[in-house]
Structure formats: C-alpha cells, structure tokens
Enzyme design. Structure first.
Site: not given
Ligand code: NAD
Length: 470
Positions: A216, A250
């Site tokens: 997602e 998002c």
């Molecule tokens: P992110 O991708 O930075 O982090 C998401 C998760 O991944 C966190 O738990 C983080 O700890 C983990 N993570 C980060 N780097 C990692 C790595 N190198 N290896 C493994 N895990 C890792 O996203 P964010 O800043 O938490 O959220 C914002 C993003 O999420 C935006 O792009 C937003 O659009 C998206 N989002 C999508 C939805 C949806 O339902 N489609 C909902 C909410 C947010």
C-alpha cells in the site's frame, strides 16, 4: 549471513510457524471472539491512552483520532464480523461437462505467518486495520509499526500483549533495523504500507523467499476542478481532505488542476474555507496537528524554499516554526514543472495549484506521471468525468468528494504499480491474507478415463468432439 538460530526474531517467527495450523483451524466464532476483544480495547479500554499517545506524537486532535484512527478500525471489525461466516465457507463452482462425475469448490485458507509493516501517519489504523484482515483469515502475525510515532507504538504493543499470546500476534517496536531483520525471514505474506521507495526494498526482500506481498504505497494524487463544479462545497471538501492530519495522508489531494477560467474565484473560496477551519493563525488552532518530526519538517521547508526560488505565487501561508514542526496551511500557484512540489509526493500542508484549459491537457499531464493512489474529479459534466476516468489509471477515484472513498469497506482500497500492489479493506483484505485453495472431488469414474492411452481413432474422435462441444 545472519545466524538465525540465535536471532530472537527468528525464534518468534518459528513459534508462530509452529502455531499456524492451530490458529488457521479456528472457527468463525473463535475468530469473532478475537475481533471483539480487539474492538473492545480500541473503542473503550485504551481509547484515552490512544488519544493521548497520538497527541504526544504529533499533536493530533482527539476528534481527528476518533474519526481517522479509532473509527476505521472499529468499523472494519464490524464489517468483517458481519461477513466472515460467508467468506470462510466453501465456495462451490460449476463442473464442466468434460469433468462429469466430479464436483469442485475452493476455500480461503490462511497464508500462514504474516508480517505487517506500517507507517507513522495513521499508525493505529494502518497497523490494526491489516491485523483485522489477518486475524479474520486465520493467520499468525508479527506487527512492526513505524519508529517515528513511538508513543502510539508503545500503546499498541500493550494492547497486543493484553489480548494475544506472542505465538499468535506479536508487535515489535524499534528502529528501521528491526524491519530489515524481519524482512530476511521466510514469511508467507508481507503487508507493507509506506513509500514506493521502501516498497521496492520490501518486494526485493520478499522475492528471496517468494513471499507474496501487499504494498500500500503513495504518490501524487491529482484533483481536477472544472467550471461546472460547485466552488464553495468543493473548496470545503478539499480544505478538509488536504489539511486533516496536516496533509500527511496517502490519499489527500497532492495537487490541484483547476480550469483556468475559475482559478481566482476558486482560490478565494479555498482560502476562506481554510481560515474557517483553522482561523487566521493556524498555529493556535486546536484542530491542526503537526508535522511528525524534524526530518519531515525540513523536507517540507525545502519544498517551500524551492518554490520561492522559482518565484511561485504564495496564495496563502508559507510560514513555518521549526520549534513546533509547524507549517501554515499553504496554497501555491505558478510553479514551473521542475519545481520539487510538482515532482515529489508532498505529504504535508502544502497544496500546489496548476491551471488547465482542456480536458486533453489534464489527461496528458496525469498520464505523464506514475499512476496515482487516488484521482479526484469535481465536475457536474458527465462526459468530462467519463473521459478522465476512461483515459487515466488510478488506485481509486472519488467524484465530487475526496478521501472518503477510503471508508467504504465494500470498495477495494489500494494503488496500481507505483502506488501499490494488492488491495485492502473488507473482503479484499481478507483475500489478501488468504490463499484460494481449489479442491476437486471425483465421485464416479471420470469421463477423462475414456481417453487414457493407448490412443485409438475412436479416442481421437472423442477428443475432437470434446474440443468442439465442451
Ligand atoms: P516509509 O516507507 O518511510 O516507512 C514505512 C515503514 O517502513 C515504517 O515502518 C519504516 O520503519 C519502515 N522502513 C523504512 N525504511 C525501511 C527500510 N530500509 N527497510 C525496511 N523497512 C523500512 O513511509 P512513511 O514515511 O512511514 O509513510 C509515508 C508514505 O507512506 C507515503 O508515501 C504515503 O503515501 C504512504 N502511505 C500509503 C498508504 C496507503 O494506504 N497506500 C497509507 C499511508 C501512507
């Protein structure tokens, strides 16, 4: 290579793996009992702790927490409870003539041990929402919420410990390294919510074990407003959809495409509406949350600096206070295409406004970018709406509103390619955590047996007839 035999995550994983058939064989009633327990703690027992934790994490107003964190989890549970019996039952299918003497069905069996990695922007909703689907489908689950919202992660860890043994559901707090370690394990399914960049890391790690994934993700969600739209009500809905949760959503409108002839009137309506929600001084409003941390604050301030460098027009806002991770609700027009605000997902309280003259221009512009998670159209013109839907691609579309499509459990929620793979919510979430296992049962001697070797002219004729008629 990591020695997993000494790794605590591996031990937890193995205990969940050993327990997967017991959990997978639970009845409808047993699963509903677990969902009721989760509903009770989120809705009642832990409600105040949840509200306070999210306020401590990014000053999220209590009402917004109730509406966008507690309500979605509770309503998802209610929806799942009223449908789960059907979803768990045997799904009979027809038998073709060529397979006469047999019957066929499929059922949804649990995938097994699942990993849920969630983001910080709706930490409770996006951790417990997938958990509801995973429990409904009969899986064991390890949850890893974001390190950026530690207060709510701590409360969620308490909740999970209160109602589950860790060989069924466990929540691991901690930094990114925890997710990185978990991603090395051979989970049966990974449900990830976050950015497209990290989504790619997750998918690569999953490929190592051929683990299925639900991703997602995010992206730039366009919002089109034409001259037939009701400008007042459009402004009200966009001001809400863009600035709740401080724009850290998002599916919030990432940028506006406004018909040139109505741009000034619409921007005026939007400004008035934003002020009506958050007053002239949003920093003093109790209804306006904050940017989650310094890193994201700096990222957004860089966007503002970049817009200034490009001599863009600040129609509203633009000021920030670093001590409070506060940025004013900001509307910006006249950005050149290479401005960072038109290139990157914004995820904050800044809304770029572009103008357009023709629908073709709008369609070409949207199609020049990655497929968005959401696409919004404000118009009363049926042909415009149909043309835009038919000639673009997006995870979801809402006509004459925004964001609220997320709340209809009957709709699949998710993106397409860069904005996501797979769907969540309701039946679609249950499906994502299940394998559709097909079963065929032979009752009488099968007709196919007439065609076993040695092949004769008669058998060839039967094959010819079968191809022709069945
Ligand atoms: P992110 O991708 O930075 O982090 C998401 C998760 O991944 C966190 O738990 C983080 O700890 C983990 N993570 C980060 N780097 C990692 C790595 N190198 N290896 C493994 N895990 C890792 O996203 P964010 O800043 O938490 O959220 C914002 C993003 O999420 C935006 O792009 C937003 O659009 C998206 N989002 C999508 C939805 C949806 O339902 N489609 C909902 C909410 C947010």
């Amino acid at each position: 290579m990591t020695d997993y035999t000494t790794n605590t995550y591996y031990n937890l994983f193995i205990r969940q793996k050993d327990n997967q058939y017991k959990i997978g064989n639970t009845t409808y009633k047993e699963r509903v009992k677990k969902l009721n327990a989760l509903k009770r703690v989120v809705e009642i027992t832990y409600k105040e702790k949840i509200r306070q934790a999210l306020y401590d994490d990014f000053k999220k107003p209590f009402t917004e927490t109730d509406l966008t964190e507690i309500y979605p989890v509770v309503s998802e549970i209610k929806f799942v409870k009223s449908n789960l019996k059907d979803w768990m039952s045997r799904q009979k299918v027809e038998t073709p003539m060529a397979l006469l003497g047999s019957s066929s069905w499929y059922n949804f069996e649990p995938k097994g041990v699942c990993l849920v990695i969630s983001p910080w922007n709706f930490p409770l909703n996006l951790t417990f929402g997938p958990l509801v689907s995973a429990i409904a489908a009969g899986n064991t689950v390890i949850l890893k919420p974001s390190e950026m919202t530690p207060h709510i992660s701590k409360v969620m860890a308490e909740i999970v410990k209160d109602i589950f043994e860790d060989n069924e559901v466990a929540l691991l707090e901690g930094e990114v390294e925890v997710s990185q370690e978990l991603l090395k394990l051979p989970f049966n399914h990974i449900f990830f919510t976050g950015s497209p960049n990290v989504g790619k890391i997750v998918m690569k790690a999953a490929a190592e074990h051929l683990t299925s994934v639900t991703l997602e993700l995010g992206g730039k969600s366009p919002t089109i407003i034409d001259e037939t739209a009701n400008l007042k009500s459009t402004a009200k809905k966009i001001a809400w959809g863009k600035f709740i949760n401080n724009g850290q959503i998002c599916v919030s409108p990432d940028y506006l495409l406004v018909k040139e002839s109505i741009k000034d009137n619409f921007v005026n309506e939007l400004k008035q509406q934003v002020k009506a929600f958050y007053t002239e001084e949003a920093s003093k409003s109790e209804s306006f949350s904050r940017i989650v941390n310094n890193r994201h604050f700096d990222r957004l301030v860089n966007h503002l600096e970049d817009a200034k460098k490009h001599n863009a027009t600040f129609e509203m806002g633009g000021k920030s206070k670093s001590e409070d991770n506060f940025i004013e609700p900001t509307l910006i027009s006249n950005l050149p295409e290479n401005a960072s605000l038109l290139q990157d997902e914004i995820f904050g309280p800044i809304l770029p406004i572009k103008t357009y003259k023709t629908n073709e221009e709008v369609i070409n512009y949207i199609n020049s970018k990655e497929k968005p998670l959401a696409l919004y159209i404000y118009s009363k013109h049926k042909k415009t709406i149909n043309d835009i839907i038919k000639n673009t691609r997006a995870g979801s579309t809402c006509i004459n509103n925004n964001v609220v499509q997320y709340s209809n459990h009957n709709l699949p929620f998710g993106g397409s390619n860069n904005s996501g793979i797979g769907k969540s919510h309701g039946f679609f979430g249950f499906q994502e955590f299940s394998n559709k296992r097909s079963v065929m049962k032979q009752h009488t001697k099968g007709s196919i047996e007439f065609l076993f070797p040695p092949y004769t002219n008669l058998k060839q004729k039967i094959v010819d007839l079968t191809i022709k008629w069945f």
